[in-house]
Design a protein around this motif. Structure first.
Motif, PDB file in Angstrom:
ATOM      1  N   LEU A 167       0.821  -1.205   0.000  1.00 28.49           N
ATOM      2  CA  LEU A 167       0.000   0.000   0.000  1.00 28.49           C
ATOM      3  C   LEU A 167       0.859   1.260   0.000  1.00 28.49           C
ATOM      4  CD1 LEU A 167      -2.895  -0.867   2.497  1.00 28.49           C
ATOM      5  CD2 LEU A 167      -3.086  -0.429   0.041  1.00 28.49           C
ATOM      6  N   THR A 168       2.004   1.216   0.697  1.00 29.67           N
ATOM      7  CA  THR A 168       2.837   2.411   0.784  1.00 29.67           C
ATOM      8  C   THR A 168       3.370   2.822  -0.584  1.00 29.67           C
ATOM      9  OG1 THR A 168       4.725   0.996   1.345  1.00 29.67           O
ATOM     10  CG2 THR A 168       3.517   1.984   3.171  1.00 29.67           C
ATOM     11  N   VAL A 169       3.847   1.845  -1.352  1.00 29.81           N
ATOM     12  CA  VAL A 169       4.376   2.141  -2.678  1.00 29.81           C
ATOM     13  C   VAL A 169       3.241   2.522  -3.621  1.00 29.81           C
ATOM     14  CG1 VAL A 169       5.606   1.219  -4.670  1.00 29.81           C
ATOM     15  CG2 VAL A 169       6.370   0.669  -2.360  1.00 29.81           C
ATOM     16  N   ALA A 170       2.123   1.818  -3.527  1.00 36.90           N
ATOM     17  CA  ALA A 170       0.968   2.131  -4.369  1.00 36.90           C
ATOM     18  C   ALA A 170       0.465   3.546  -4.099  1.00 36.90           C
ATOM     19  CB  ALA A 170      -0.149   1.119  -4.129  1.00 36.90           C
TER      20      ALA A 170
ATOM     21  N   PHE B 248       2.064  10.626  -7.179  1.00 38.80           N
ATOM     22  CA  PHE B 248       2.786  11.176  -8.318  1.00 38.80           C
ATOM     23  C   PHE B 248       1.890  11.281  -9.553  1.00 38.80           C
ATOM     24  CE2 PHE B 248       6.723  10.193  -6.009  1.00 38.80           C
ATOM     25  CZ  PHE B 248       7.455  11.334  -6.298  1.00 38.80           C
ATOM     26  N   GLN B 249       1.048  10.279  -9.766  1.00 37.23           N
ATOM     27  CA  GLN B 249       0.186  10.271 -10.936  1.00 37.23           C
ATOM     28  C   GLN B 249      -0.908  11.326 -10.863  1.00 37.23           C
ATOM     29  OE1 GLN B 249      -1.007   6.168 -10.772  1.00 37.23           O
ATOM     30  NE2 GLN B 249       0.549   5.514 -12.261  1.00 37.23           N
TER      31      GLN B 249
ATOM     32  N   ASN C 109      -3.819  17.186  -8.771  1.00 36.71           N
ATOM     33  CA  ASN C 109      -5.031  17.247  -7.956  1.00 36.71           C
ATOM     34  C   ASN C 109      -4.743  17.648  -6.513  1.00 36.71           C
ATOM     35  OD1 ASN C 109      -6.520  16.311 -10.186  1.00 36.71           O
ATOM     36  ND2 ASN C 109      -6.163  14.173  -9.625  1.00 36.71           N
ATOM     37  N   PHE C 110      -3.472  17.643  -6.131  1.00 37.85           N
ATOM     38  CA  PHE C 110      -3.108  17.979  -4.762  1.00 37.85           C
ATOM     39  C   PHE C 110      -2.511  19.380  -4.629  1.00 37.85           C
ATOM     40  CE2 PHE C 110      -2.634  13.249  -4.769  1.00 37.85           C
ATOM     41  CZ  PHE C 110      -3.668  12.984  -3.893  1.00 37.85           C
ATOM     42  N   LEU C 111      -2.487  20.142  -5.718  1.00 33.93           N
ATOM     43  CA  LEU C 111      -1.876  21.466  -5.651  1.00 33.93           C
ATOM     44  C   LEU C 111      -2.656  22.420  -4.748  1.00 33.93           C
ATOM     45  CD1 LEU C 111      -0.643  22.020  -9.318  1.00 33.93           C
ATOM     46  CD2 LEU C 111       0.727  21.577  -7.266  1.00 33.93           C
ATOM     47  N   PHE C 112      -3.970  22.170  -4.600  1.00 37.41           N
ATOM     48  CA  PHE C 112      -4.734  22.986  -3.661  1.00 37.41           C
ATOM     49  C   PHE C 112      -4.196  22.805  -2.242  1.00 37.41           C
ATOM     50  CE2 PHE C 112      -8.022  23.104  -6.993  1.00 37.41           C
ATOM     51  CZ  PHE C 112      -8.369  24.446  -6.926  1.00 37.41           C
ATOM     52  N   VAL C 113      -3.707  21.609  -1.943  1.00 39.17           N
ATOM     53  CA  VAL C 113      -3.100  21.361  -0.636  1.00 39.17           C
ATOM     54  C   VAL C 113      -1.844  22.206  -0.476  1.00 39.17           C
ATOM     55  CG1 VAL C 113      -2.042  19.622   0.852  1.00 39.17           C
ATOM     56  CG2 VAL C 113      -4.031  19.020  -0.546  1.00 39.17           C
TER      57      VAL C 113
ATOM     58  N   GLY D 187      -0.783  11.170   2.575  1.00 39.87           N
ATOM     59  CA  GLY D 187      -1.809  10.627   3.462  1.00 39.87           C
ATOM     60  C   GLY D 187      -3.142  10.442   2.748  1.00 39.87           C
ATOM     61  N   ILE D 188      -3.518  11.435   1.958  1.00 31.57           N
ATOM     62  CA  ILE D 188      -4.764  11.325   1.187  1.00 31.57           C
ATOM     63  C   ILE D 188      -4.662  10.182   0.182  1.00 31.57           C
ATOM     64  CG2 ILE D 188      -6.263  12.495  -0.471  1.00 31.57           C
ATOM     65  CD1 ILE D 188      -5.469  15.141   0.883  1.00 31.57           C
ATOM     66  N   SER D 189      -3.512  10.098  -0.480  1.00 31.22           N
ATOM     67  CA  SER D 189      -3.298   9.033  -1.465  1.00 31.22           C
ATOM     68  C   SER D 189      -3.379   7.658  -0.805  1.00 31.22           C
ATOM     69  CB  SER D 189      -1.931   9.210  -2.141  1.00 31.22           C
ATOM     70  OG  SER D 189      -1.855  10.437  -2.823  1.00 31.22           O
ATOM     71  N   PHE D 190      -2.776   7.541   0.366  1.00 39.65           N
ATOM     72  CA  PHE D 190      -2.800   6.258   1.081  1.00 39.65           C
ATOM     73  C   PHE D 190      -4.232   5.859   1.421  1.00 39.65           C
ATOM     74  CE2 PHE D 190      -2.635   3.509   4.753  1.00 39.65           C
ATOM     75  CZ  PHE D 190      -1.608   2.630   4.445  1.00 39.65           C
ATOM     76  N   LEU D 191      -5.022   6.825   1.887  1.00 37.06           N
ATOM     77  CA  LEU D 191      -6.409   6.521   2.243  1.00 37.06           C
ATOM     78  C   LEU D 191      -7.215   6.098   1.017  1.00 37.06           C
ATOM     79  CD1 LEU D 191      -7.199   9.382   4.791  1.00 37.06           C
ATOM     80  CD2 LEU D 191      -6.862   6.953   5.288  1.00 37.06           C
ATOM     81  N   ILE D 192      -6.967   6.766  -0.116  1.00 39.67           N
ATOM     82  CA  ILE D 192      -7.691   6.421  -1.344  1.00 39.67           C
ATOM     83  C   ILE D 192      -7.307   5.018  -1.811  1.00 39.67           C
ATOM     84  CG2 ILE D 192      -7.959   6.986  -3.791  1.00 39.67           C
ATOM     85  CD1 ILE D 192      -7.639   9.925  -3.030  1.00 39.67           C
ATOM     86  N   VAL D 193      -6.007   4.736  -1.840  1.00 41.75           N
ATOM     87  CA  VAL D 193      -5.549   3.404  -2.262  1.00 41.75           C
ATOM     88  C   VAL D 193      -6.029   2.333  -1.302  1.00 41.75           C
ATOM     89  CG1 VAL D 193      -3.503   1.962  -2.605  1.00 41.75           C
ATOM     90  CG2 VAL D 193      -3.542   4.303  -3.474  1.00 41.75           C
ATOM     91  N   TRP D 194      -5.980   2.621  -0.004  1.00 40.68           N
ATOM     92  CA  TRP D 194      -6.430   1.659   1.012  1.00 40.68           C
ATOM     93  C   TRP D 194      -7.918   1.361   0.857  1.00 40.68           C
ATOM     94  CZ3 TRP D 194      -9.853   2.647   5.147  1.00 40.68           C
ATOM     95  CH2 TRP D 194      -9.994   1.589   6.050  1.00 40.68           C
ATOM     96  N   SER D 195      -8.720   2.415   0.581  1.00 41.17           N
ATOM     97  CA  SER D 195     -10.164   2.221   0.435  1.00 41.17           C
ATOM     98  C   SER D 195     -10.516   1.390  -0.786  1.00 41.17           C
ATOM     99  CB  SER D 195     -10.864   3.579   0.366  1.00 41.17           C
ATOM    100  OG  SER D 195     -10.506   4.261  -0.840  1.00 41.17           O
ATOM    101  N   ARG D 196      -9.628   1.382  -1.782  1.00 39.25           N
ATOM    102  CA  ARG D 196      -9.865   0.627  -3.008  1.00 39.25           C
ATOM    103  C   ARG D 196      -9.354  -0.798  -2.936  1.00 39.25           C
ATOM    104  NH1 ARG D 196      -7.973   5.039  -7.638  1.00 39.25           N
ATOM    105  NH2 ARG D 196      -9.683   6.530  -7.322  1.00 39.25           N
ATOM    106  N   SER D 197      -8.531  -1.077  -1.933  1.00 39.45           N
ATOM    107  CA  SER D 197      -7.919  -2.402  -1.840  1.00 39.45           C
ATOM    108  C   SER D 197      -8.871  -3.423  -1.215  1.00 39.45           C
ATOM    109  CB  SER D 197      -6.638  -2.325  -1.030  1.00 39.45           C
ATOM    110  OG  SER D 197      -6.918  -1.894   0.300  1.00 39.45           O
TER     111      SER D 197
END
Length: 218
Positions: free
Chosen positions: A91-94, A100-101, A105-109, A208-218
């Motif tokens: 999950l960390t690498v994903a 990066f991909q 979408n994270f520039l607002f952050v 952190g946001i990316s991890f949550l999104i990937v985790w929710s899809r796994s």
């Protein structure tokens, strides 16, 4: 001096695509030639003279995405991932790949973390809402620099992955000197640390946001 409120800043979202008559080229020119003048005059109430910060940010981001797609630039193409059995499927690498991909979408952050650090390091100068407006302009400049960096990596040398970050650090510090019109040394020192902390916080939140999104899809 008129103060920018959060309501005014956020209201830019609603007319971002309708402000077609705003002086885009003038805003773009001053953003790189005299950013301090752009920031000061916009914050002092000359709102119709320049393109609104959120609208400007959105347009630059859209153009950046279109150009990246046109030249088929892949931000992950040269990112080295340690290869061990089962490692690159965690999950960390994903999450890192997802970040990066979807970096645009994270520039607002990044706008938020930059405004927060500006307020922390230059708290006596302006209100947080005003730093939000400045940060939209600054991150738009970062996006433009990133667009040129994408061209450089695609057609010249694809081994330089962090050129845009270094170039943005230099621009950021010089823009703050132009903005505050104070002795350059301390502005640059505080600008350096505010940029570093803003970038680190941005990366942490985006990951952190990316991890949550990937985790929710796994």
């Amino acid at each position: 001096m008129d103060r920018v409120t959060f309501k005014e800043t956020l209201s830019d979202f609603f007319d971002a695509v309708f402000s077609v008559n705003a002086p885009l080229l003038k805003t773009l020119r001053l953003l790189f030639l005299n950013p301090g003048k752009l920031f000061r005059e916009y914050l002092s109430g000359k709102r119709k003279t320049y393109y609104k910060p959120v609208a400007f940010f959105i347009i630059i981001t859209v153009v950046h995405i279109l150009i990246r797609n046109l030249i088929e630039f892949d931000a992950l193409e040269n990112v080295k991932v340690q290869k061990r059995e089962g490692y690159d499927t965690t999950l960390t690498v994903a999450a890192g790949k997802f970040m990066f991909q979807n970096v645009n979408n994270f520039l607002f952050v990044f706008v938020g973390t930059m405004a927060l650090m500006l307020k922390m390091f230059f708290y006596k100068r302006y209100f947080l809402a005003e730093y939000v407006a400045v940060s939209f302009y600054m991150v738009a400049a970062y996006t433009i620099i990133g667009t040129f960096n994408a061209f450089f990596m695609k057609f010249v040398d694809n081994s330089i992955q962090y050129l845009a970050i270094i170039a943005m650090l230099i621009y950021y510090c010089l823009a703050l000197v132009s903005y505050f019109k104070k002795p350059a040394f301390w502005i640059i020192v505080k600008g350096f640390f505010s940029y570093v902390f803003a970038t680190i916080l941005y990366m942490i939140i985006a990951y952190g946001i990316s991890f949550l999104i990937v985790w929710s899809r796994s």
